[in-house]
Design a protein around this motif. Structure first.
Motif, PDB file in Angstrom:
ATOM      1  N   HIS A  19     -11.851   3.345  -7.770  1.00  0.00           N
ATOM      2  CA  HIS A  19     -11.795   1.936  -7.402  1.00  0.00           C
ATOM      3  C   HIS A  19     -10.344   1.536  -7.172  1.00  0.00           C
ATOM      4  CE1 HIS A  19     -15.976   1.244  -8.411  1.00  0.00           C
ATOM      5  NE2 HIS A  19     -15.778   1.917  -9.533  1.00  0.00           N
ATOM      6  N   TRP A  20     -10.160   0.709  -6.171  1.00  0.00           N
ATOM      7  CA  TRP A  20      -8.832   0.146  -5.933  1.00  0.00           C
ATOM      8  C   TRP A  20      -8.777  -1.201  -6.640  1.00  0.00           C
ATOM      9  CZ3 TRP A  20      -5.057   2.759  -3.543  1.00  0.00           C
ATOM     10  CH2 TRP A  20      -5.410   3.855  -2.785  1.00  0.00           C
ATOM     11  N   GLU A  21      -7.745  -1.380  -7.405  1.00  0.00           N
ATOM     12  CA  GLU A  21      -7.563  -2.668  -8.072  1.00  0.00           C
ATOM     13  C   GLU A  21      -6.316  -3.313  -7.509  1.00  0.00           C
ATOM     14  OE1 GLU A  21      -7.653  -2.479 -12.279  1.00  0.00           O
ATOM     15  OE2 GLU A  21      -9.421  -1.193 -12.313  1.00  0.00           O
ATOM     16  N   HIS A  22      -6.477  -4.490  -6.938  1.00  0.00           N
ATOM     17  CA  HIS A  22      -5.366  -5.200  -6.328  1.00  0.00           C
ATOM     18  C   HIS A  22      -4.831  -6.221  -7.313  1.00  0.00           C
ATOM     19  CE1 HIS A  22      -6.147  -3.563  -2.332  1.00  0.00           C
ATOM     20  NE2 HIS A  22      -7.426  -3.684  -2.641  1.00  0.00           N
ATOM     21  N   VAL A  23      -3.534  -6.233  -7.461  1.00  0.00           N
ATOM     22  CA  VAL A  23      -2.877  -7.210  -8.310  1.00  0.00           C
ATOM     23  C   VAL A  23      -1.880  -7.959  -7.445  1.00  0.00           C
ATOM     24  CG1 VAL A  23      -1.439  -7.559 -10.345  1.00  0.00           C
ATOM     25  CG2 VAL A  23      -3.128  -5.720 -10.317  1.00  0.00           C
TER      26      VAL A  23
END
Length: 65
Positions: A19-23
């Motif tokens: 999963h890509w987690e964008h911050v």
């Protein structure tokens, strides 16, 4: 020998568990404009343009004559 096809391909299925987690991070830069003739970047003088830039400037100057 075969070349690349021009037919579009669909997207690949994602890898399970990846999963890509964008911050989103905000940064603030304050430029002090009250300096007496100094560059906000701390330069004492402008950097010397490289050869490609000098040639492009000369070409543009010749075109405007």
């Amino acid at each position: 020998m075969t070349g690349p096809t021009s037919a579009p391909r669909g997207e690949r299925a994602g890898t399970p568990g990846a999963h890509w987690e964008h911050v989103l991070v905000t940064t603030e830069v304050v430029v002090d404009t009250d300096t007496d003739g100094e560059s906000p970047f701390g330069w004492q003088e402008l950097p010397v343009p490289n050869r490609a830039t000098r040639r492009a400037i000369a070409r543009a100057a010749r075109r405007t004559k």
